[in-house]
Design a protein around this motif. Structure first.
Motif, PDB file in Angstrom:
ATOM      1  N   GLU A  37       0.852  -1.199   0.000  1.00  0.00           N
ATOM      2  CA  GLU A  37       0.000   0.000   0.000  1.00  0.00           C
ATOM      3  C   GLU A  37       0.895   1.260   0.000  1.00  0.00           C
ATOM      4  OE1 GLU A  37      -3.113   0.535  -0.241  1.00  0.00           O
ATOM      5  OE2 GLU A  37      -4.107  -1.386   0.192  1.00  0.00           O
ATOM      6  N   LEU A  38       0.361   2.321  -0.633  1.00  0.00           N
ATOM      7  CA  LEU A  38       1.117   3.580  -0.655  1.00  0.00           C
ATOM      8  C   LEU A  38       0.999   4.317   0.681  1.00  0.00           C
ATOM      9  CD1 LEU A  38       0.128   4.961  -4.176  1.00  0.00           C
ATOM     10  CD2 LEU A  38       2.334   3.991  -3.485  1.00  0.00           C
ATOM     11  N   GLY A  39       2.091   4.912   1.078  1.00  0.00           N
ATOM     12  CA  GLY A  39       2.071   5.743   2.279  1.00  0.00           C
ATOM     13  C   GLY A  39       1.821   7.188   1.911  1.00  0.00           C
ATOM     14  N   VAL A  40       2.221   8.099   2.795  1.00  0.00           N
ATOM     15  CA  VAL A  40       2.174   9.524   2.456  1.00  0.00           C
ATOM     16  C   VAL A  40       3.620   9.996   2.294  1.00  0.00           C
ATOM     17  CG1 VAL A  40      -0.013   9.965   3.620  1.00  0.00           C
ATOM     18  CG2 VAL A  40       2.123  10.205   4.897  1.00  0.00           C
ATOM     19  N   PRO A  41       3.853  11.038   1.479  1.00  0.00           N
ATOM     20  CA  PRO A  41       5.236  11.480   1.267  1.00  0.00           C
ATOM     21  C   PRO A  41       5.912  11.848   2.587  1.00  0.00           C
ATOM     22  CG  PRO A  41       3.776  12.561  -0.272  1.00  0.00           C
ATOM     23  CD  PRO A  41       2.907  11.829   0.696  1.00  0.00           C
ATOM     24  N   ILE A  42       7.118  11.363   2.748  1.00  0.00           N
ATOM     25  CA  ILE A  42       7.885  11.646   3.951  1.00  0.00           C
ATOM     26  C   ILE A  42       8.946  12.669   3.586  1.00  0.00           C
ATOM     27  CG2 ILE A  42       9.477  10.640   5.646  1.00  0.00           C
ATOM     28  CD1 ILE A  42       6.576   9.733   5.970  1.00  0.00           C
ATOM     29  N   LEU A  43       8.743  13.910   4.013  1.00  0.00           N
ATOM     30  CA  LEU A  43       9.725  14.949   3.696  1.00  0.00           C
ATOM     31  C   LEU A  43      10.520  15.263   4.953  1.00  0.00           C
ATOM     32  CD1 LEU A  43       7.059  15.607   1.732  1.00  0.00           C
ATOM     33  CD2 LEU A  43       8.678  17.333   0.956  1.00  0.00           C
ATOM     34  N   LEU A  44      11.842  15.102   4.844  1.00  0.00           N
ATOM     35  CA  LEU A  44      12.677  15.263   6.030  1.00  0.00           C
ATOM     36  C   LEU A  44      13.610  16.456   5.923  1.00  0.00           C
ATOM     37  CD1 LEU A  44      13.472  11.481   6.613  1.00  0.00           C
ATOM     38  CD2 LEU A  44      11.626  12.843   7.591  1.00  0.00           C
ATOM     39  N   LYS A  45      13.447  17.251   4.861  1.00  0.00           N
ATOM     40  CA  LYS A  45      14.247  18.465   4.685  1.00  0.00           C
ATOM     41  C   LYS A  45      13.289  19.619   4.404  1.00  0.00           C
ATOM     42  CE  LYS A  45      16.417  16.701   1.267  1.00  0.00           C
ATOM     43  NZ  LYS A  45      17.156  16.603   0.015  1.00  0.00           N
ATOM     44  N   SER A  46      13.740  20.846   4.665  1.00  0.00           N
ATOM     45  CA  SER A  46      12.854  21.984   4.402  1.00  0.00           C
ATOM     46  C   SER A  46      12.988  22.480   2.965  1.00  0.00           C
ATOM     47  CB  SER A  46      13.150  23.135   5.373  1.00  0.00           C
ATOM     48  OG  SER A  46      14.372  23.750   5.024  1.00  0.00           O
ATOM     49  N   ARG A  86       5.534   8.709  -2.652  1.00  0.00           N
ATOM     50  CA  ARG A  86       4.670   8.318  -1.536  1.00  0.00           C
ATOM     51  C   ARG A  86       5.250   7.210  -0.668  1.00  0.00           C
ATOM     52  NH1 ARG A  86      -1.625   8.156  -2.942  1.00  0.00           N
ATOM     53  NH2 ARG A  86      -1.556   7.425  -0.776  1.00  0.00           N
ATOM     54  N   GLY A  87       6.178   6.443  -1.198  1.00  0.00           N
ATOM     55  CA  GLY A  87       6.736   5.353  -0.395  1.00  0.00           C
ATOM     56  C   GLY A  87       5.652   4.362   0.007  1.00  0.00           C
ATOM     57  N   THR A  88       6.011   3.437   0.872  1.00  0.00           N
ATOM     58  CA  THR A  88       5.014   2.446   1.286  1.00  0.00           C
ATOM     59  C   THR A  88       4.414   2.856   2.625  1.00  0.00           C
ATOM     60  OG1 THR A  88       6.575   1.122   2.541  1.00  0.00           O
ATOM     61  CG2 THR A  88       6.369   0.615   0.194  1.00  0.00           C
ATOM     62  N   LEU A  89       3.303   2.209   2.939  1.00  0.00           N
ATOM     63  CA  LEU A  89       2.621   2.490   4.187  1.00  0.00           C
ATOM     64  C   LEU A  89       3.526   2.156   5.374  1.00  0.00           C
ATOM     65  CD1 LEU A  89      -0.047   3.491   5.222  1.00  0.00           C
ATOM     66  CD2 LEU A  89      -0.910   1.158   5.186  1.00  0.00           C
ATOM     67  N   ARG A  90       4.304   1.073   5.232  1.00  0.00           N
ATOM     68  CA  ARG A  90       5.178   0.698   6.342  1.00  0.00           C
ATOM     69  C   ARG A  90       6.237   1.778   6.580  1.00  0.00           C
ATOM     70  NH1 ARG A  90       5.403  -4.009   8.759  1.00  0.00           N
ATOM     71  NH2 ARG A  90       4.774  -5.271   6.971  1.00  0.00           N
ATOM     72  N   GLU A  91       6.721   2.359   5.490  1.00  0.00           N
ATOM     73  CA  GLU A  91       7.718   3.429   5.633  1.00  0.00           C
ATOM     74  C   GLU A  91       7.140   4.617   6.397  1.00  0.00           C
ATOM     75  OE1 GLU A  91      10.321   2.399   1.602  1.00  0.00           O
ATOM     76  OE2 GLU A  91       8.830   4.001   1.559  1.00  0.00           O
ATOM     77  N   TYR A 110       4.662   4.605   8.667  1.00  0.00           N
ATOM     78  CA  TYR A 110       4.540   4.263  10.096  1.00  0.00           C
ATOM     79  C   TYR A 110       5.910   4.147  10.748  1.00  0.00           C
ATOM     80  CZ  TYR A 110      -0.504   3.739  10.178  1.00  0.00           C
ATOM     81  OH  TYR A 110      -1.852   4.004  10.160  1.00  0.00           O
ATOM     82  N   HIS A 111       6.854   3.610   9.980  1.00  0.00           N
ATOM     83  CA  HIS A 111       8.203   3.470  10.502  1.00  0.00           C
ATOM     84  C   HIS A 111       8.771   4.847  10.875  1.00  0.00           C
ATOM     85  CE1 HIS A 111      12.152   1.672  11.004  1.00  0.00           C
ATOM     86  NE2 HIS A 111      12.650   2.694  10.307  1.00  0.00           N
ATOM     87  N   GLN A 112       8.539   5.835   9.983  1.00  0.00           N
ATOM     88  CA  GLN A 112       9.046   7.177  10.237  1.00  0.00           C
ATOM     89  C   GLN A 112       8.403   7.781  11.484  1.00  0.00           C
ATOM     90  OE1 GLN A 112      11.541   8.639   8.401  1.00  0.00           O
ATOM     91  NE2 GLN A 112      11.541  10.125  10.092  1.00  0.00           N
ATOM     92  N   VAL A 113       7.101   7.580  11.598  1.00  0.00           N
ATOM     93  CA  VAL A 113       6.379   8.126  12.756  1.00  0.00           C
ATOM     94  C   VAL A 113       6.979   7.558  14.040  1.00  0.00           C
ATOM     95  CG1 VAL A 113       4.155   8.166  13.959  1.00  0.00           C
ATOM     96  CG2 VAL A 113       4.242   8.522  11.476  1.00  0.00           C
ATOM     97  N   ILE A 114       7.137   6.245  14.064  1.00  0.00           N
ATOM     98  CA  ILE A 114       7.632   5.595  15.287  1.00  0.00           C
ATOM     99  C   ILE A 114       9.082   5.991  15.554  1.00  0.00           C
ATOM    100  CG2 ILE A 114       8.154   3.340  16.304  1.00  0.00           C
ATOM    101  CD1 ILE A 114       5.567   2.373  14.861  1.00  0.00           C
ATOM    102  N   ASN A 115       9.839   6.049  14.499  1.00  0.00           N
ATOM    103  CA  ASN A 115      11.238   6.447  14.618  1.00  0.00           C
ATOM    104  C   ASN A 115      11.398   7.842  15.218  1.00  0.00           C
ATOM    105  OD1 ASN A 115      13.410   4.895  14.126  1.00  0.00           O
ATOM    106  ND2 ASN A 115      13.975   5.966  12.233  1.00  0.00           N
ATOM    107  N   ASP A 116      10.642   8.805  14.652  1.00  0.00           N
ATOM    108  CA  ASP A 116      10.701  10.175  15.152  1.00  0.00           C
ATOM    109  C   ASP A 116      10.327  10.210  16.631  1.00  0.00           C
ATOM    110  OD1 ASP A 116      11.548  11.317  12.819  1.00  0.00           O
ATOM    111  OD2 ASP A 116       9.598  12.153  12.226  1.00  0.00           O
ATOM    112  N   LEU A 117       9.303   9.428  16.986  1.00  0.00           N
ATOM    113  CA  LEU A 117       8.833   9.450  18.371  1.00  0.00           C
ATOM    114  C   LEU A 117       9.848   8.810  19.314  1.00  0.00           C
ATOM    115  CD1 LEU A 117       5.036   8.721  17.835  1.00  0.00           C
ATOM    116  CD2 LEU A 117       6.117  10.879  18.504  1.00  0.00           C
ATOM    117  N   MET A 118      10.511   7.760  18.828  1.00  0.00           N
ATOM    118  CA  MET A 118      11.519   7.098  19.660  1.00  0.00           C
ATOM    119  C   MET A 118      12.669   8.057  19.977  1.00  0.00           C
ATOM    120  SD  MET A 118      10.549   4.105  20.352  1.00  0.00           S
ATOM    121  CE  MET A 118       9.637   2.666  19.848  1.00  0.00           C
TER     122      MET A 118
END
Lengths: 1070, 460
Positions: free
Chosen positions: B169-178, B186-191, B193-201
């Motif tokens: 499944e497609l995720g949402v674009p993960i932008l990590l630079k301004s 869009r990357g994958t859905l797992r990517e 969620y992975h980013q969300v959890i990673n940032d929170l960790m």
């Protein structure tokens, strides 16, 4: 040393004795060679005795001359200077002066840095003299440029709405940058409001249109330059006092211009919506959202509070009411503008002076709004060392107040909607009546017994309960010192200090609705029902005080030389520094005691539940704030012109500007701009033998001007804000993502001009062709929102335009009766050449004509687009379009298409061919002149009904009554049926369909001026030298238009055209 | 003569020195003046804090889920004049009017943009001045905001998380630079969620346990958000773990008996610290008046008369019009932040899912007891696992009404046929329905994004 002094003394003695022994007096009379009338005030100078004299009212003079022979020089404005040798035998000299018909060649144009004889210029200048500028009567000087300046247009299309005097000189070569020409007053850019200049103080205006003319202004010259020169004292001019007084009366603005549905129709729609339960949400709203009187009546009927008959009778009475009649009667009046000015002008060889005082008082068409201006102006020139050192000082002072207590028809609203059309503003005897504004009538009525302030809104009373004034005070001091190092070289230093204060004050008295409403909203009720008022009783006083301080300093070297009568060189080199600092403070006093001038303390940053809806939690509005802006420039400039044999001129100029653009490194702040020009007086060539065209000059220039856009930066920039509405902490907002490639905008201009003059100057004129290219223009493009921004601003665009400006002056009859005609004719073709963003067609359709900036490659910046129209559906009355060549009612698809083929380009939204014809008839002392202007080659969109407004009870366009109602109606109407539900896309499709696009072409009689001049020579008893009586009528109306509806093509956006005005004035010199 | 020459000399000197002076001295300083005093280039820690304190941007959440879910209905006359709301509300095929810039897409990415600007400025700051506690807090905050934004986006614009399909499944674009010119997909859905959890960790290690202004992130907010995210991934054991970690720091519950139900807003203002249950403040502005959102009458009736939520949450205007007033913001805006009551429900659900029904009901009872009239609540007792889960889900819907969690719950629970729901609407006489697992549980990305960046659109 001693010997030398002796020798000098001896020489002087000899000379003096020679002098005194051989002087005598001659008499004479100066008359015009063509009409034979004596010339009053002509200046006579005897070269031998250095004596000067001027003629009296009968043209006579007497002067000391040297015997046995001397030379007299006779000068008179508008006539050729004459030199006469006086012999011993002459006692009485009849002198005839020839009128200077060759004005074209004698014109001096001012660039603000130097004055150049037009003859030796290569650039594109328009010189406007005092007489032409005075033809029009106005408070503002800029208005007088309209229809007399080739290539200059006052924009009246959608893009100019809300801006006063939006001017374009040869089109617009920028998208988001500054679009207005640079205005220069007496050598320096004018940063204050131009309305502070009294038109009576203006001597002349030069409009600079091309690179060679304007490039000396560098980075601010991209939109052209308007150089205003104020009056100065002249050398060897006797004292002259000029007084001017006029009064202008204007018709009342046509508030019925915007065609609206009738009150009866409005009420029927309300009844229909009520039956559909449309008002339910408002009725039960905890905010007590206002409902119109008709809806209140219908509710009362539904709830059996009133019988049907009563309700129906009341509604029928309301149907007869139209609030615009009340507005016309109580809110509007004839405007009256009065203008008085007196000036004193004169000078000797060593000192020249000019002083003036002016007073304007305008009563606007809106009752209780007025403008008042006082101007004082003195200019003094002192020759400190003859031919060496000259000091000029000038002082200008303006104070104006603009009172705006009547916000007009727009302010009358119920909720966010317009006012219901059956509102009554006053009863039979004219006493103010309340209207429903923000809350239900029942709620408002119950307030006084609940201990709150009266919550009623009476518009008529409101006009007198606020004091809303702009004060504008400006003082400007100029000083310049000019020193001649040698006959070839001058050095000058010029300095200007200006100090403006612009304050806006709005004192809303404790009785004003605004104040009462705010106090009531915040009134708190505690557990045992007692009231407290966080916003204390008293007035609310808003102030916004600004001051602007400007320093301009310029050092300049001027070089001028001529060799062998063949080579003429003039050059200058300069350095300029400018600093304009603007600071504004805004603050508000609550509970302001008007009597003693004391404010009360309030608790900001505290949450209050609002009285009318306790669920709403608000803080007392805090509006205080400050801003401070700095505009700084450092510039180097220079130009040089070389003329060979008075025939060929080569000119060049260059300028470097550096400015304090934020966050760009110094190198990028500088922008070099330059120009080159060439001119050729063909008629001076030996081979030139065309007798009927004795003057012919060809000139051509090429170069760059700049334009400024300071709102973007190479770095991420943010802006501090004081008070977050959730936390009350200060916070910051990102205003601009970084743009490291930022550059200044440039405009490249090429110009070719031909000046000519026929035999005896029967026809004079010029034809100019130009091409302009806007390069590195700042473009704002829609951006992918996931990046964090939805638009991006950068140097992404370019534009290209070319055009033709023609100016012709003809003397058709030149006898005792004179008829002269002046034609200005401009043609322009503009387009955007680079803009690589494709956006949905809707944007071009909805905003392409100036509602926003949506450039489309290959099209003019402001253009009108539409959608193909396939008529009404005979079964439903739905508007139909074409989708892939099939008739379609899929409005969303019709609108959101990005397919270029689905978009019809109708044409430019601004005139592409425009100008004016001014005919002047003169017989003896009477002169009549009429200016007919024309605008062609553009399109506008006619408004029609939008059912979104109808179905949300906002009223609407009167086309509603001509709508499709049953099958067969499509035979005679194109106005769609009333839909069941709001369908914005359907409305949009219809309003953007091609059938509503109209051609704007029209001709209008702009104005007529009649003047009658009395002269002392005709009436020796006259206490004045001249007295001129003039009548001026403006905005006379459209003579012809291509489209045959009721609208004025220049005012198709619901603002009515400016009303006619009639002025009567008197100008005296003595 | 002498005087004349002297004057000339003086003037010449003046002129020369003036030119020289002006040419050489202070030019650059002269041009360094800011064109506007209020401008800044974000550099100092105060600047960065001010950017993150922009609650209009950083603390405003999505609302399309709220319009799509089954807690409210909107009267026809409101829908009539608001096409976008109507389309979202009726799960239409075409959702947006042509140039509509869906705030649910735009605002979270603005949050990401602000967070990235702050993170980059912190890199520069820390390179120059070293790391200190303030800069660490700011870094943790920026990461938290970014995670909150990505998670919010995923609930509207990406499919529900299922372990089996998360890599396709497609995720949402993960932008990590301004950098606004960066390329992304869009990357994958797992990517996602992975980013969300990673940032929170990472944020967890940097943030203080609690903060004074609840609009600012804290460690407890990180735990609460992790619990919410992991629950949506159906990782019950980890969701449980983080929810308990948060409750260990703050397990406060408001006793609803202490509130005044007649007040316009019965709940205290959250900010800065008014509401003890709130762990992170975020609000929603739907643009619709509270009168336009009418509570489903069956749902309203499901609140017992002794349940104080009935009077604190709702305002019965008669004629079947029931409006909501239980905003945890304490003002007229809906609350979509993090609060302790949600954590109790997460623990209860996770314990039940993992088989400890007794512990599960323990948590549920602790919560509900505070919601009912004093002494009237009878504790939930012995029941089987299935019954417990059903009960907890029912209580979850009632407790978290209009907190913008329902849409995510519907997406999650529809994966299990036992808890699935078919949504139905009746608008202007026409009925609409949304079946479980329908593709319309994923909203389309606004046109401007698709047409410019070329991202693949969500199929409807």
């Amino acid at each position: 040393m001693g010997n030398r002094i002796k020798l000098l003394i001896t020489l002087f003695t000899i000379l003096w004795s020679l002098n005194s022994s051989a002087q005598r007096i001659v008499r004479g009379k100066v008359t015009s060679s063509t009409e034979g009338q004596p010339l009053t005030g002509a200046y006579i100078y005897a070269k031998g005795t250095h004596a000067g004299a001027s003629t009296t009212s009968d043209g006579t003079f007497d002067i000391k001359v040297l015997s046995p022979s001397d030379t007299l020089q006779i000068k008179y404005l508008g006539y050729k200077t004459k030199n006469i040798t006086v012999n011993n035998t002459d006692v009485y000299l009849p002198i005839f002066l020839e009128p200077n018909r060759n004005e074209l060649n004698e014109v001096i144009v001012s660039t603000g840095y130097q004055e150049i004889p037009k003859e030796r210029s290569t650039g594109s200048f328009v010189a406007l003299d005092n007489v032409l500028l005075n033809r029009r009567v106005s408070t503002n000087i800029l208005e007088r440029l309209e229809d007399i300046t080739p290539g200059l247009i006052f924009n009246k299309s959608r893009s100019a709405i809300g801006t006063e005097n939006s001017i374009s000189i040869r089109g617009q070569s920028t998208l988001y940058g500054n679009t207005q020409p640079l205005i220069v007053v007496d050598n320096f850019p004018y940063d204050a409001d131009i309305s502070t200049i009294n038109p009576n103080d203006v001597e002349s205006i030069t409009v600079l249109r091309d690179a060679a003319a304007a490039s000396v202004w560098g980075a601010r010259a991209g939109n052209g330059v308007i150089v205003i020169t104020t009056k100065k004292g002249l050398k060897d001019q006797r004292n002259r006092i000029t007084a001017n007084a006029n009064v202008t009366i204007g018709d009342v603005e046509d508030i019925f211009y915007d065609p609206l549905i009738s009150t009866a129709e409005y009420i029927e729609i309300e009844k229909m919506l009520f039956a559909k339960d449309y008002y339910r949400a408002q009725e039960i709203s905890p905010s007590r959202t206002a409902l119109t009187p008709v809806v209140e009546l219908l509710i009362a009927e539904r709830d059996n509070l009133l019988p049907f008959t009563t309700v129906d009778a009341q509604i029928e009475t309301l149907k007869l009411q139209d609030v615009r009649n009340d507005l016309r009667r109580y809110f509007y009046q004839r405007s009256i503008n009065r203008q008085y000015s007196v000036n004193l002008q004169g000078g000797s060889k060593r000192q020249q002076y000019f002083s003036s005082i002016g007073y304007d008082k305008n009563k606007y068409s809106l009752v209780n709004n007025e403008f008042e201006r006082i101007t004082l102006n003195t200019n003094y020139n002192h020759v400190l060392i003859e031919n060496k050192l000259e000091l000029n000082t000038a002082f200008y002072f303006t104070k104006s107040t603009d009172r705006r207590n009547n916000p007009g028809i727009e302010s009358l609203r119920m909720n966010a909607n317009g006012l219901y059309p059956y509102a009554r503003l006053a009863d039979e005897v004219g006493s103010p009546l309340p209207i429903t504004k923000d809350y239900r009538a029942g709620f408002v009525q119950s307030m006084p017994e609940n201990g709150l302030l009266d919550w009623g809104y009476r518009p008529l009373e409101e006009l007198y309960l606020t004091n809303n004034v702009d004060h504008n005070t400006q003082a400007r001091v100029n000083a310049s010192l000019k020193y001649s190092i040698s006959s070839m070289l001058d050095a000058e230093v010029l300095y200007q200090y200006s100090n403006s204060s612009l304050s806006y004050e709005n004192l809303r008295s404790s009785r004003s609705y605004y104040t009462r409403d705010l106090i009531n909203e915040y009134t708190q009720v505690d557990g045992n029902g007692s009231l407290s008022r966080p916003i204390p009783l008293g007035a609310i006083f808003d102030m916004n005080k600004g001051r602007q301080i400007g320093h301009n300093l310029r050092g300049q070297l001027n070089f001028k030389n001529e060799w062998n009568n063949k080579h003429h060189v003039s050059a200058m080199l300069g350095y300029e520094i400018k600093d304009v600092n603007t600071a504004r403070n805004q603050y508000r006093y609550y509970g302001y005691d008007e009597e003693n001038g004391t404010p009360s303390v309030v608790r900001y940053a505290t949450n209050f539940n609002l009285y009318h809806n306790p669920q709403l939690v608000r803080q007392i509005p805090y509006v205080d704030g400050t801003t401070e802006l700095s505009d700084r420039f450092l510039s180097y400039y220079g130009n040089a012109a070389y003329t060979y044999k008075k025939r060929y001129t080569l000119s060049g100029s260059a300028r470097i500007d550096r400015s304090n653009i934020f966050g760009v490194n110094i190198n990028q702040k500088a922008v070099p701009l330059w120009s080159l020009g060439l001119s050729w007086n063909i008629s001076d060539e030996n081979f030139y033998k065309v007798e009927w065209l004795p003057y012919l000059k060809l000139r051509s220039t090429y170069g760059y001007n700049g334009n400024i856009y300071k709102d973007v930066s190479a770095y991420t920039t943010a802006n501090y804000r004081p008070n977050d509405n959730n936390t009350n902490l200060p916070y910051a907002i990102v205003i601009n993502p970084p743009n490291p490639d930022l550059r200044w905008e440039k405009v490249r201009i090429g110009n070719i001009g031909l000046d000519f003059s026929s035999k005896n100057q029967v026809v004079n004129g010029s034809v100019e062709f130009y091409s302009k290219r806007g390069i590195d223009l700042i473009g704002r493009s829609p951006f992918a929102p996931a990046t964090g921004i939805i638009t991006f601003t950068g140097n992404t665009a370019s534009t290209s335009s070319y055009g033709l400006d023609i100016n012709l002056e003809g003397r058709i009859i030149d006898k005792a009766f004179k008829w002269s005609s002046n034609v200005i004719w401009s043609f322009i073709r503009e387009r955007v050449t680079d803009y690589n963003i494709d956006i949905p067609n809707t944007n071009y359709l909805m905003y392409g004509d100036g509602g926003g900036i949506y450039p489309k490659k290959g099209k003019p910046l402001y253009a009108l687009y539409s959608l193909a129209w396939a008529g009404l559906d005979p079964a439903t009355g739905n508007p139909q379009g074409y989708l892939n060549n099939e008739v379609s009612v899929d409005y969303n698809k019709l609108l959101s298409s990005t397919n270029e083929a689905d978009l019809i380009y109708n044409g430019p939204a601004q005139p592409t061919l425009f100008g004016a014809i001014r005919n002047t008839f003169t017989y003896k002392d009477i002169s009549l002149s009429a200016n007919i202007s024309f605008r062609y080659g553009y399109y506008f969109r006619r408004p029609s009904v939008r059912y979104n407004n109808i179905l949300t009870a906002k009223g609407g366009h009167s086309d509603y009554s001509k709508r499709w109602q049953q099958p067969g109606d499509e035979q005679w109407t194109n106005i769609p049926s009333l839909p069941e539900n709001v369908n914005v896309n359907r409305d949009n499709f219809y309003s953007l369909a091609e059938l509503l696009v109209e051609k704007g072409d029209h001709i209008r009689l702009q104005d007529v001026n009649v003047s009658y001049m009395l002269n002392k020579r005709n009436l020796p008893k006259l206490p004045f030298e001249t007295i001129q009586l003039y009548l001026y009528a403006n905005n006379l109306g459209v003579l012809w238009k291509s489209y045959d509806g009721p609208l004025d093509p220049d005012y198709s956006f619901s603002t009515p055209p400016p009303p006619r005005t009639y002025a009567l004035g008197l100008r005296m010199t003595f | 003569m002498n005087i004349f020459i002297a004057t000339r000399r003086v003037l010449t000197k003046l002129l020369i020195s003036f030119s020289l002076l002006s040419l050489i001295s202070c030019q650059n300083e002269f041009l360094e003046m800011k064109p506007d005093k209020a401008l800044l280039i974000p550099k100092t820690l105060t600047d960065l804090q001010s950017l993150l304190d922009n609650t209009n941007i950083m603390n405003q959440g999505t609302y399309f889920g709220l319009l799509s879910a089954d807690e409210i209905y909107i009267p026809d006359n409101v829908l009539q004049s608001n096409a976008t709301v109507r389309n979202i509300y009726t799960w239409a095929d075409e959702v947006y009017e042509q140039s509509f810039l869906a705030p649910d897409w735009v605002r979270p990415y603005q949050q990401v943009f602000y967070a990235n600007i702050v993170l980059e400025a912190l890199d520069n700051f820390e390179n120059e001045h070293g790391i200190d506690s303030e800069s660490s807090t700011l870094r943790g905050s920026a990461l938290f905001y970014r995670a909150f934004a990505f998670y919010g986006l995923s609930q509207i614009f990406a499919a529900p998380f299922l372990d089996g399909s998360a890599d396709t499944e497609l995720g949402v674009p993960i932008l990590l630079k301004s950098d606004v010119n960066q390329k992304y997909n869009r990357g994958t859905l797992r990517e996602t969620y992975h980013q969300v959890i990673n940032d929170l960790m990472v944020a967890e290690t940097l943030l203080p346990t609690e903060v004074s202004y609840r609009s600012r992130p804290s460690k407890i907010a990180v735990y609460a958000l992790l619990a919410r995210v992991l629950l949506s991934m159906e990782d019950f054991s980890k969701a449980n773990e983080y929810a308990k970690k948060a409750l260990l720091i703050n397990d406060a519950l408001i006793d609803y008996n202490t509130l005044d139900s007649t007040a316009g807003n019965p709940f205290p203002m959250t900010l800065p610290t008014g509401n003890d249950e709130v762990l992170f403040f975020s609000y929603i502005s739907t643009g619709l008046s509270s009168v336009s959102l009418i509570i489903d009458s069956t749902l309203y009736k499901s609140y017992d008369n002794k349940d104080l939520r009935r009077v604190h949450y709702f305002l019965d205007r008669g004629n079947g019009v029931i409006n909501y007033k239980g905003n945890y913001t304490g003002n007229s805006f809906l609350f979509n932040g993090l609060a302790t009551d949600e954590l109790y429900l997460i623990v209860a659900e996770c314990e039940a899912r993992e088989g400890d029904v007794a512990l599960s009901l323990d948590y549920l009872n602790k919560l509900i007891k505070r919601r009912w009239r004093n002494g009237s609540f009878k504790k939930y007792d012995t029941m089987n696992r299935e019954e417990a889960i059903t009960l907890i889900l029912k209580e979850r819907k009632k407790e978290l009404i209009l907190r913008n969690t329902r849409w995510g719950d519907l997406r999650r629970l529809n994966n299990d046929e036992r808890y699935e729901t078919t949504l139905r609407r009746l608008v202007a006489g026409a009925s609409h329905s949304l079946a479980p697992r329908d593709r319309k549980y994923v909203l389309p990305i606004p046109n401007q994004e698709i047409s410019i960046s070329g991202l693949p659109q969500n199929p409807r």
